[in-house]
Design an enzyme around this catalytic site. Sequence first.
Site, PDB file in Angstrom:
ATOM      1  N   MET B  47       0.837  -1.202   0.000  1.00 32.97           N
ATOM      2  CA  MET B  47       0.000   0.000   0.000  1.00 32.97           C
ATOM      3  C   MET B  47       0.871   1.252   0.000  1.00 32.97           C
ATOM      4  O   MET B  47       0.975   1.946   1.000  1.00 32.97           O
ATOM      5  CB  MET B  47      -0.913  -0.026   1.228  1.00 32.97           C
ATOM      6  CG  MET B  47      -1.699  -1.329   1.317  1.00 32.97           C
ATOM      7  SD  MET B  47      -2.883  -1.336   2.652  1.00 32.97           S
ATOM      8  CE  MET B  47      -1.791  -1.365   4.059  1.00 32.97           C
ATOM      9  N   ASP B  48       1.475   1.531  -1.140  1.00 36.19           N
ATOM     10  CA  ASP B  48       2.449   2.615  -1.240  1.00 36.19           C
ATOM     11  C   ASP B  48       1.810   3.897  -1.763  1.00 36.19           C
ATOM     12  O   ASP B  48       0.952   3.864  -2.641  1.00 36.19           O
ATOM     13  CB  ASP B  48       3.579   2.156  -2.199  1.00 36.19           C
ATOM     14  CG  ASP B  48       4.826   2.993  -2.067  1.00 36.19           C
ATOM     15  OD1 ASP B  48       5.698   2.864  -2.947  1.00 36.19           O
ATOM     16  OD2 ASP B  48       4.934   3.765  -1.101  1.00 36.19           O
ATOM     17  N   GLY B  49       2.257   5.047  -1.203  1.00 37.40           N
ATOM     18  CA  GLY B  49       1.828   6.323  -1.773  1.00 37.40           C
ATOM     19  C   GLY B  49       0.934   7.173  -0.882  1.00 37.40           C
ATOM     20  O   GLY B  49       0.461   8.213  -1.312  1.00 37.40           O
TER      21      GLY B  49
END
Lengths: 309, 296
Positions: B47-49
């Site tokens: 779950m990047d960003g």
Amino acid sequence: MIFIHSIIHAKHLQFFTLSTMLSLLCFLLSLLFLLLLPCLRPCFSAKGSLKDKKKIDKGTYVVGEEEPPKGLRRELMPRHVAVIMDGNRRWAKQAGLLTSQGYEAGAKRLIEFAELCFKLGINTVSAFAFSTENWGRHKIEVKCLMYLFQRYLKSKIQFFQSKEIRVSVIGNLAKIPESLLGIITEIEDATKSYKKKHLILAIDYSGRFDILRACKSIVKKSEQGLIREEEVDETLLERELQTKCTEFPSPDLLIRTSGEQRISNFFLWQLAYTELFFSPVLWPDFDKDKLLDALDSYQRRERRFGCRV
Amino acid sequence: MAELPGQIRRMSGGISQLIEQIYGFSRRCLFRVISMGPIPSHLAFIMDGNRRYAKKHSLEDGSGHQAGFSALMSMLQYCYELGIKYVTIYAFSIDNFRRKPEEVQSLMDLMLEKIKSLLEKESIVHQYGIRVYFIGNLALLNDQVRAAAEKVMKATAKNSRVVLLICIAYNSTDEIVQAVKKSCINTSDNIEASGNYKHEDRDSDIEGTDMENQEKRIQLVDIEENMRMSVAPDPDILVRSSGETRLSNFLLWQTGNTQLFSPAALWPEIGLKHLLWAVLNFQRNHSYLEKRKKQL
């Protein structure tokens, strides 16, 4: 009369049901299309993301060991580039050639690729030549590959010596023919003193087997009292992996050609923080320009290692 | 006249509910169509960003992660509706402990709040009968978060419909090292046990049996069994949002043959279309991968 009415009514009902189903199907298909439409551009990111990037100025590329092409910075070059050379068989099929010719073209491409990497200042190049899982391919194809490795390595010993390229082969190597094993030993011995350029060939290699072997070696040492359980850590395990032959066991960049987006059991532990680059191009077509594109993409990436933003 | 704004509010509320229901119904119909083909059994998400999302929308620190949590809930709902049995999420890496202390603390507070909310009656856990696992070096977490995590695992232990694996204080290399350490302890226990046995059996060829036993013990070292992620099969698809294409020390052992997908959308922007694309791509490659598995 009632009978005729009921038939007409039934036919109307049938028609109504059919048209409802058709309209529902059309609705679902259009919904699917609308939902997927925005996805199409981002999903071709291997090609698309390079569109608005700076164009590589090929004209000023000077062949030599010191000058990277314009747009690339020497200090941002990866120290270790790994490559999964996928697409040789598809390339041969597309060109109307035999599979063996596809593999030959792939081998030739690897030598050119490695030479170019070394010229750009990259220290280590590792290539996934043959996976443990490839033993499942057709017997003749496997035999052909083994023979190709043998012939190519034997013919290139002098080349590697003249270019001062150290060659190492990693893998299980339990099932490969004796003759190939002999050539591997010969080439490793002949080039072991070279330090600046290192070509690692993964033959009969499996990332999982590499980790498992390292783990078993540690357990054995712990049993023999050579190490304590508290001393077992990531550094210790990394030193037991087959990539211990190089100063830079973890690739900075992994390139996989032919559009597949999988690691396919190549390096697993070693790829923890590696930048992955997936190219739709088939391996024998992965020329200098494509490599420069991959390096350009690598140099633009922000590597955070879990921390800063 | 004074009633009019209230009436309008009620009407618009009713309309939006209706639209939501129509959307939900269409989505479930679409899932029915897609599930005629092969469906992945295990999906993993990095779950990047979240921080970049907050920066992009000039939100205060922490709001990105809140938005990320909402996106996660929607994604879980879609996955379980589609029939995906296992979902793994990379919530917090051991590397993330090296971020600024205020950020780490705020993340821990958010995770504590959300972990506790999983036990509420209206939560997604009860809606879908989710069994929750917290995978990672839980000893690195503070007592409150660890206690909450253990409570949730215990409370959901009997659920069996679908599984959610939350990787917290997790690193794949740490997971492998812990598995090796466990194997070292197991084999030294076995040595002690067989050592007692040796004393009783002096007449036998001690050296010979010793070597044999040593080999057997090492053969029995099953690293895979000792891995924390052994409760789920290997992921079929790994989705990393925000366009970065790297694994960041997540499920390295398990993703040898996993399909990788890295949409450019930041995690709070992830939606149904990304999931659909990943699944359709999986279906396209499925027959080839099955053929390869049979070759092994």
